[in-house]
Design a protein around this motif. Structure first.
Motif, PDB file in Angstrom:
ATOM      1  N   MET A   1      -8.253 -28.223  -0.771  1.00  0.00           N
ATOM      2  CA  MET A   1      -7.043 -28.284  -1.100  1.00  0.00           C
ATOM      3  C   MET A   1      -6.675 -27.208  -2.340  1.00  0.00           C
ATOM      4  N   LEU A   2      -5.745 -26.478  -2.261  1.00  0.00           N
ATOM      5  CA  LEU A   2      -5.477 -25.720  -3.434  1.00  0.00           C
ATOM      6  C   LEU A   2      -4.277 -26.247  -4.217  1.00  0.00           C
ATOM      7  N   THR A   3      -4.404 -26.214  -5.463  1.00  0.00           N
ATOM      8  CA  THR A   3      -3.121 -26.742  -6.111  1.00  0.00           C
ATOM      9  C   THR A   3      -2.271 -25.413  -6.667  1.00  0.00           C
ATOM     10  N   ASP A   4      -1.353 -25.785  -7.800  1.00  0.00           N
ATOM     11  CA  ASP A   4      -0.488 -24.758  -8.058  1.00  0.00           C
ATOM     12  C   ASP A   4      -1.219 -23.769  -9.332  1.00  0.00           C
ATOM     13  N   ASP A   5      -2.686 -24.291  -9.632  1.00  0.00           N
ATOM     14  CA  ASP A   5      -3.373 -23.485 -10.674  1.00  0.00           C
ATOM     15  C   ASP A   5      -4.303 -22.478  -9.919  1.00  0.00           C
ATOM     16  N   GLU A   6      -4.197 -22.517  -8.646  1.00  0.00           N
ATOM     17  CA  GLU A   6      -5.000 -21.653  -7.810  1.00  0.00           C
ATOM     18  C   GLU A   6      -4.449 -20.509  -7.073  1.00  0.00           C
ATOM     19  N   GLU A   7      -5.110 -19.612  -6.607  1.00  0.00           N
ATOM     20  CA  GLU A   7      -4.527 -18.502  -5.884  1.00  0.00           C
ATOM     21  C   GLU A   7      -4.064 -18.782  -4.574  1.00  0.00           C
ATOM     22  N   ASP A   8      -3.023 -18.198  -3.848  1.00  0.00           N
ATOM     23  CA  ASP A   8      -2.471 -18.504  -2.509  1.00  0.00           C
ATOM     24  C   ASP A   8      -3.810 -18.197  -1.798  1.00  0.00           C
ATOM     25  N   VAL A   9      -3.894 -18.682  -0.532  1.00  0.00           N
ATOM     26  CA  VAL A   9      -5.001 -18.650   0.345  1.00  0.00           C
ATOM     27  C   VAL A   9      -4.467 -18.422   1.686  1.00  0.00           C
ATOM     28  N   SER A  10      -5.591 -18.140   2.616  1.00  0.00           N
ATOM     29  CA  SER A  10      -5.250 -18.031   3.903  1.00  0.00           C
ATOM     30  C   SER A  10      -5.089 -19.266   4.770  1.00  0.00           C
ATOM     31  N   LEU A  11      -4.169 -19.535   5.518  1.00  0.00           N
ATOM     32  CA  LEU A  11      -4.058 -20.934   6.037  1.00  0.00           C
ATOM     33  C   LEU A  11      -3.950 -20.992   7.663  1.00  0.00           C
ATOM     34  N   GLY A  87       4.966 -16.657   7.302  1.00  0.00           N
ATOM     35  CA  GLY A  87       3.479 -16.866   6.853  1.00  0.00           C
ATOM     36  C   GLY A  87       3.725 -17.463   5.536  1.00  0.00           C
ATOM     37  N   LEU A  88       4.265 -18.482   5.462  1.00  0.00           N
ATOM     38  CA  LEU A  88       4.346 -19.246   4.049  1.00  0.00           C
ATOM     39  C   LEU A  88       4.395 -20.598   4.318  1.00  0.00           C
ATOM     40  N   ARG A  89       3.688 -21.506   3.415  1.00  0.00           N
ATOM     41  CA  ARG A  89       3.968 -22.937   3.638  1.00  0.00           C
ATOM     42  C   ARG A  89       3.567 -23.645   2.287  1.00  0.00           C
ATOM     43  N   TRP A  90       4.147 -24.602   1.877  1.00  0.00           N
ATOM     44  CA  TRP A  90       4.118 -25.296   0.686  1.00  0.00           C
ATOM     45  C   TRP A  90       4.226 -26.911   0.972  1.00  0.00           C
ATOM     46  N   TRP A  91       3.693 -27.691   0.301  1.00  0.00           N
ATOM     47  CA  TRP A  91       3.672 -28.981  -0.001  1.00  0.00           C
ATOM     48  C   TRP A  91       3.374 -29.473  -1.487  1.00  0.00           C
ATOM     49  N   ASN A  92       3.799 -30.790  -1.413  1.00  0.00           N
ATOM     50  CA  ASN A  92       3.457 -31.581  -2.910  1.00  0.00           C
ATOM     51  C   ASN A  92       2.358 -32.647  -2.439  1.00  0.00           C
ATOM     52  N   GLN A  93       1.592 -32.759  -3.268  1.00  0.00           N
ATOM     53  CA  GLN A  93       0.562 -33.970  -2.943  1.00  0.00           C
ATOM     54  C   GLN A  93       0.070 -34.685  -4.248  1.00  0.00           C
ATOM     55  N   VAL A  94      -0.101 -35.878  -4.208  1.00  0.00           N
ATOM     56  CA  VAL A  94      -0.501 -36.750  -5.322  1.00  0.00           C
ATOM     57  C   VAL A  94      -2.105 -36.936  -5.138  1.00  0.00           C
ATOM     58  N   GLU A  96      -5.739 -38.904  -6.548  1.00  0.00           N
ATOM     59  CA  GLU A  96      -6.220 -40.247  -6.970  1.00  0.00           C
ATOM     60  C   GLU A  96      -5.797 -40.600  -8.195  1.00  0.00           C
ATOM     61  N   ASP A  97      -5.594 -39.877  -9.150  1.00  0.00           N
ATOM     62  CA  ASP A  97      -5.094 -40.176 -10.669  1.00  0.00           C
ATOM     63  C   ASP A  97      -3.432 -40.376 -10.551  1.00  0.00           C
ATOM     64  N   GLY A  98      -2.833 -40.280  -9.584  1.00  0.00           N
ATOM     65  CA  GLY A  98      -1.503 -40.248  -9.615  1.00  0.00           C
ATOM     66  C   GLY A  98      -0.682 -38.871 -10.007  1.00  0.00           C
ATOM     67  N   GLN A  99      -1.517 -37.690 -10.382  1.00  0.00           N
ATOM     68  CA  GLN A  99      -1.153 -36.799 -10.757  1.00  0.00           C
ATOM     69  C   GLN A  99      -0.368 -35.927  -9.392  1.00  0.00           C
ATOM     70  N   SER A 100       0.740 -35.216  -9.677  1.00  0.00           N
ATOM     71  CA  SER A 100       1.438 -34.704  -8.457  1.00  0.00           C
ATOM     72  C   SER A 100       1.218 -32.975  -8.799  1.00  0.00           C
ATOM     73  N   HIS A 101       0.897 -32.590  -7.439  1.00  0.00           N
ATOM     74  CA  HIS A 101       0.385 -31.043  -7.733  1.00  0.00           C
ATOM     75  C   HIS A 101       1.005 -30.540  -6.432  1.00  0.00           C
TER      76      HIS A 101
END
Length: 201
Positions: A1-11, A87-94, A96-101
């Motif tokens: 999984m990629l977070t907002d600290d990483e580059e956009d990737v192929s999906l 060709g774009l997709r986004w979501w927010n995930q939490v 194990e530490d409870g951090q939202s990304h």
């Protein structure tokens, strides 16, 4: 999984583009996706406008119908039409530490032939215009003291604004801050002017 600290990737099921790329198609390649991209949001707007005119006694039914349309629109745009039309997709995930990304993905080779200019225009026009209309409705509800409609209008602003924010972040890149983009652009322009003045003198 990629977070907002990483580059956009192929999906998803994107194919790598090799060799020459054909020009983009100007005809819509996903008419059903375009229809649903526009239909839910336009129906919610029209129902809000006509709810008091048609029947003022059915406020609860109108509110529930508008909320359902907004929810369907949010899901369809977030999970289906963004992927198919641009060709774009986004979501927010939490984690194990409870951090939202925020997670952003883009199809590899978004300039290739599987996207069309018409699809892209319909997607971005609907994505930008409708949240602005809900913001206008919010101000109208406040100034006209339609307090009972305010939660519905705020739901429209939040759901459609979240999709707009997510796709703008996808478009400009998860790592890029809009403020940083503007600062970098102004810095480059200032540097160009300074260098051109030195060359003239």
């Amino acid at each position: 999984m990629l977070t907002d600290d990483e580059e956009d990737v192929s999906l998803f099921d994107a194919q790598d583009d090799t060799g020459s790329r054909p020009p983009r198609n100007t005809h819509t390649k996903h008419p059903v996706a375009c229809l649903f991209h526009v239909m839910f949001r336009v129906c919610a707007l029209l129902l809000y406008l006509l709810c008091d005119v048609v029947s003022s006694s059915s406020f609860v039914a109108g509110m529930v119908a508008i909320m359902l349309l907004l929810s369907c629109d949010f899901w369809a745009v977030k999970n289906v039409t963004g992927r198919l039309l641009v060709g774009l997709r986004w979501w927010n995930q939490v984690d194990e530490d409870g951090q939202s990304h925020w997670v952003f993905e883009s199809r590899k080779g978004t300039r290739s032939s599987h996207l069309s200019d018409s699809d892209s225009r319909i997607f971005w026009l609907g994505l930008i215009v409708c949240p602005l209309v809900w913001v206008l409705f919010a101000f109208s509800a406040i100034f006209q003291l339609k307090i009972k409609w305010l939660p519905v209008v705020l739901m429209g602003v939040v759901l459609q604004g979240a999709n707009l924010y997510g796709y703008i972040k996808c478009k400009v890149g998860g790592k890029t801050d809009l403020k940083n983009m503007a600062t970098n652009y102004l810095g480059r322009q200032f540097l160009k002017q300074a260098l051109s003045k030195e060359e003239e003198s």
